[in-house]
Design a protein around this motif. Structure first.
Motif, mmCIF file in Angstrom:
data_model
loop_
_atom_site.group_PDB
_atom_site.id
_atom_site.type_symbol
_atom_site.label_atom_id
_atom_site.label_comp_id
_atom_site.label_asym_id
_atom_site.label_seq_id
_atom_site.Cartn_x
_atom_site.Cartn_y
_atom_site.Cartn_z
ATOM 1 N N PHE A 42 -44.369 45.005 1.114
ATOM 2 C CA PHE A 42 -44.686 44.474 -0.213
ATOM 3 C C PHE A 42 -43.408 44.128 -0.969
ATOM 4 C CE2 PHE A 42 -45.340 45.428 -4.773
ATOM 5 C CZ PHE A 42 -46.262 44.442 -5.080
ATOM 6 N N HIS A 43 -42.426 45.021 -0.933
ATOM 7 C CA HIS A 43 -41.180 44.780 -1.659
ATOM 8 C C HIS A 43 -40.328 43.701 -0.987
ATOM 9 C CE1 HIS A 43 -41.894 47.987 -4.514
ATOM 10 N NE2 HIS A 43 -42.247 48.779 -3.520
ATOM 11 N N LEU A 44 -40.418 43.590 0.333
ATOM 12 C CA LEU A 44 -39.731 42.492 1.022
ATOM 13 C C LEU A 44 -40.274 41.141 0.550
ATOM 14 C CD1 LEU A 44 -39.432 43.666 4.750
ATOM 15 C CD2 LEU A 44 -37.557 43.224 3.162
ATOM 16 N N ARG A 45 -41.598 41.046 0.474
ATOM 17 C CA ARG A 45 -42.203 39.777 0.048
ATOM 18 C C ARG A 45 -41.827 39.454 -1.392
ATOM 19 N NH1 ARG A 45 -45.954 38.077 -2.984
ATOM 20 N NH2 ARG A 45 -46.730 40.169 -3.460
ATOM 21 N N ARG A 46 -41.852 40.454 -2.277
ATOM 22 C CA ARG A 46 -41.487 40.219 -3.677
ATOM 23 C C ARG A 46 -40.026 39.779 -3.792
ATOM 24 N NH1 ARG A 46 -42.269 44.234 -8.091
ATOM 25 N NH2 ARG A 46 -41.976 42.328 -9.290
ATOM 26 N N ALA A 47 -39.157 40.428 -3.028
ATOM 27 C CA ALA A 47 -37.737 40.080 -3.078
ATOM 28 C C ALA A 47 -37.513 38.664 -2.556
ATOM 29 C CB ALA A 47 -36.915 41.086 -2.271
ATOM 30 N N GLN A 48 -38.200 38.301 -1.466
ATOM 31 C CA GLN A 48 -38.047 36.953 -0.923
ATOM 32 C C GLN A 48 -38.552 35.908 -1.913
ATOM 33 O OE1 GLN A 48 -40.814 35.396 1.987
ATOM 34 N NE2 GLN A 48 -39.133 34.703 3.273
ATOM 35 N N THR A 49 -39.713 36.171 -2.513
ATOM 36 C CA THR A 49 -40.270 35.226 -3.480
ATOM 37 C C THR A 49 -39.330 35.037 -4.661
ATOM 38 O OG1 THR A 49 -42.540 35.816 -2.851
ATOM 39 C CG2 THR A 49 -42.224 34.758 -4.989
ATOM 40 N N ALA A 50 -38.802 36.145 -5.180
ATOM 41 C CA ALA A 50 -37.883 36.066 -6.314
ATOM 42 C C ALA A 50 -36.614 35.308 -5.939
ATOM 43 C CB ALA A 50 -37.531 37.475 -6.800
ATOM 44 N N SER A 51 -36.101 35.547 -4.728
ATOM 45 C CA SER A 51 -34.882 34.862 -4.280
ATOM 46 C C SER A 51 -35.126 33.367 -4.131
ATOM 47 C CB SER A 51 -34.417 35.464 -2.949
ATOM 48 O OG SER A 51 -33.277 34.788 -2.459
ATOM 49 N N VAL A 152 -27.010 43.589 -5.052
ATOM 50 C CA VAL A 152 -27.035 44.552 -3.944
ATOM 51 C C VAL A 152 -25.781 45.428 -3.933
ATOM 52 C CG1 VAL A 152 -27.052 44.774 -1.421
ATOM 53 C CG2 VAL A 152 -28.530 43.088 -2.543
ATOM 54 N N GLY A 153 -24.651 44.806 -4.249
ATOM 55 C CA GLY A 153 -23.372 45.507 -4.143
ATOM 56 C C GLY A 153 -22.722 45.174 -2.808
ATOM 57 N N LEU A 154 -21.484 44.715 -2.847
ATOM 58 C CA LEU A 154 -20.813 44.314 -1.614
ATOM 59 C C LEU A 154 -20.733 45.460 -0.607
ATOM 60 C CD1 LEU A 154 -17.902 42.065 -2.971
ATOM 61 C CD2 LEU A 154 -19.936 41.342 -1.706
ATOM 62 N N GLU A 155 -20.655 46.686 -1.109
ATOM 63 C CA GLU A 155 -20.559 47.822 -0.195
ATOM 64 C C GLU A 155 -21.855 48.069 0.567
ATOM 65 O OE1 GLU A 155 -21.736 49.548 -4.247
ATOM 66 O OE2 GLU A 155 -20.587 47.878 -3.419
ATOM 67 N N HIS A 156 -22.977 47.499 0.079
ATOM 68 C CA HIS A 156 -24.278 47.687 0.741
ATOM 69 C C HIS A 156 -24.735 46.436 1.495
ATOM 70 C CE1 HIS A 156 -24.488 51.364 -1.496
ATOM 71 N NE2 HIS A 156 -24.618 50.758 -2.664
ATOM 72 N N LYS A 157 -24.017 45.323 1.357
ATOM 73 C CA LYS A 157 -24.490 44.051 1.900
ATOM 74 C C LYS A 157 -24.643 44.095 3.416
ATOM 75 C CE LYS A 157 -23.525 39.083 1.956
ATOM 76 N NZ LYS A 157 -22.705 37.992 1.385
ATOM 77 N N ALA A 158 -23.622 44.555 4.122
ATOM 78 C CA ALA A 158 -23.683 44.571 5.588
ATOM 79 C C ALA A 158 -24.837 45.444 6.073
ATOM 80 C CB ALA A 158 -22.351 45.051 6.163
ATOM 81 N N MET A 159 -25.029 46.594 5.438
ATOM 82 C CA MET A 159 -26.121 47.482 5.826
ATOM 83 C C MET A 159 -27.481 46.837 5.582
ATOM 84 S SD MET A 159 -27.369 50.276 6.986
ATOM 85 C CE MET A 159 -26.032 51.475 7.060
ATOM 86 N N LEU A 160 -27.636 46.174 4.436
ATOM 87 C CA LEU A 160 -28.902 45.520 4.136
ATOM 88 C C LEU A 160 -29.204 44.424 5.158
ATOM 89 C CD1 LEU A 160 -31.362 45.016 2.348
ATOM 90 C CD2 LEU A 160 -29.948 43.539 0.918
ATOM 91 N N ILE A 161 -28.204 43.618 5.494
ATOM 92 C CA ILE A 161 -28.418 42.554 6.479
ATOM 93 C C ILE A 161 -28.786 43.145 7.837
ATOM 94 C CG2 ILE A 161 -27.266 40.718 7.789
ATOM 95 C CD1 ILE A 161 -25.767 39.981 5.261
ATOM 96 N N ARG A 162 -28.123 44.230 8.228
ATOM 97 C CA ARG A 162 -28.461 44.869 9.512
ATOM 98 C C ARG A 162 -29.906 45.353 9.510
ATOM 99 N NH1 ARG A 162 -23.173 47.063 9.334
ATOM 100 N NH2 ARG A 162 -23.971 49.006 8.412
ATOM 101 N N LEU A 163 -30.336 45.945 8.397
ATOM 102 C CA LEU A 163 -31.717 46.440 8.324
ATOM 103 C C LEU A 163 -32.721 45.288 8.363
ATOM 104 C CD1 LEU A 163 -31.342 49.256 5.633
ATOM 105 C CD2 LEU A 163 -31.763 49.548 8.079
ATOM 106 N N LEU A 164 -32.437 44.216 7.634
ATOM 107 C CA LEU A 164 -33.351 43.069 7.623
ATOM 108 C C LEU A 164 -33.425 42.424 9.003
ATOM 109 C CD1 LEU A 164 -32.404 41.463 4.181
ATOM 110 C CD2 LEU A 164 -34.453 42.784 4.737
ATOM 111 N N ARG A 165 -32.280 42.305 9.675
ATOM 112 C CA ARG A 165 -32.279 41.728 11.025
ATOM 113 C C ARG A 165 -33.041 42.627 11.999
ATOM 114 N NH1 ARG A 165 -26.551 39.303 12.853
ATOM 115 N NH2 ARG A 165 -27.922 38.691 14.572
#
Length: 213
Positions: A42-51, A152-165
């Motif tokens: 649910f939160h993935l869809r909301r974040a994608q829509t907002a982006s 997101v914060g640059l310190e969290h960006k790589a981790m977020l991308i890894r999780l999404l992938r």
């Protein structure tokens, strides 16, 4: 006496347009999410829509979306890519990818050419107009992504991308033909093949002759 004073104060308050204990807009508009509050999807869809909406607002043209930018970027960096490979890379199925490519072709942003080795496969390439549009969208995308970096914060960006992938990769691999209604699985093909080898049953119509056997 106290009752009279209290009534007078209430009357004065109404006259001044003051509503005691009025609910704030945030209270009135609050929606209880229930179990959705704890669902990642649910939160993935909301974040994608907002982006996507923020990107479209920045670009100012509804037909030049974040999805358009992704397709043009993939074609730019993979000249001659097939529609099948593009579908896998972008995570779209044929029903949504084909109309998007048709729209890009009508605008003169891409060209589709049949491969000599396989006439059923198209190779996709950008036109000069497509490269120009991609350059413009790329500038908007860079600004948009800097805003996401801030959130997101640059310190969290790589981790977020890894999780999404990881989510995209594992869920795509988890969907099999058995999960898709109407899909023809190897087991179904084997059954169909055996029934064809026996020939049509009595009363069935042959596809080749159109006559009953």
């Amino acid at each position: 006496m106290n009752r009279t004073n209290g009534a007078a104060r209430r009357v004065a308050g109404h006259a001044a347009g003051v509503r005691p204990e009025a609910a704030s807009p945030s209270d009135r508009d609050a929606v209880h999410l229930g179990p959705l509050a704890g669902l990642i999807g649910f939160h993935l869809r909301r974040a994608q829509t907002a982006s996507f909406q923020a990107f479209a607002h920045r670009v100012g043209q509804t037909d030049l979306s974040a999805g358009t930018f992704a397709l043009l970027t993939l074609i730019r960096h993979n000249p001659g890519i097939s529609q099948t490979a593009l579908s896998r890379a972008d995570g779209r199925d044929k029903s949504s990818l084909t109309p998007a490519l048709n729209a890009l072709e009508r605008r003169g942003l891409i060209v589709r050419q049949r491969l000599p080795s396989n006439r059923r496969t198209y190779a996709l390439s950008l036109t000069s107009a497509g490269a120009d549009i991609l350059g413009e969208l790329g500038r908007h995308a860079s600004t948009h992504d800097r805003n996401l970096d801030r959130i997101v914060g640059l310190e969290h960006k790589a981790m977020l991308i890894r999780l999404l992938r990881r989510i995209a990769t594992e869920l795509a691999g988890a969907v099999t033909d058995d999960d898709v209604p109407g899909a023809v699985t190897p087991r179904h093909r084997a059954r169909r093949g055996s029934s064809r080898s026996r020939g049509p049953a009595r009363g069935e119509t042959s596809n080749e002759t159109g006559r009953e056997r």
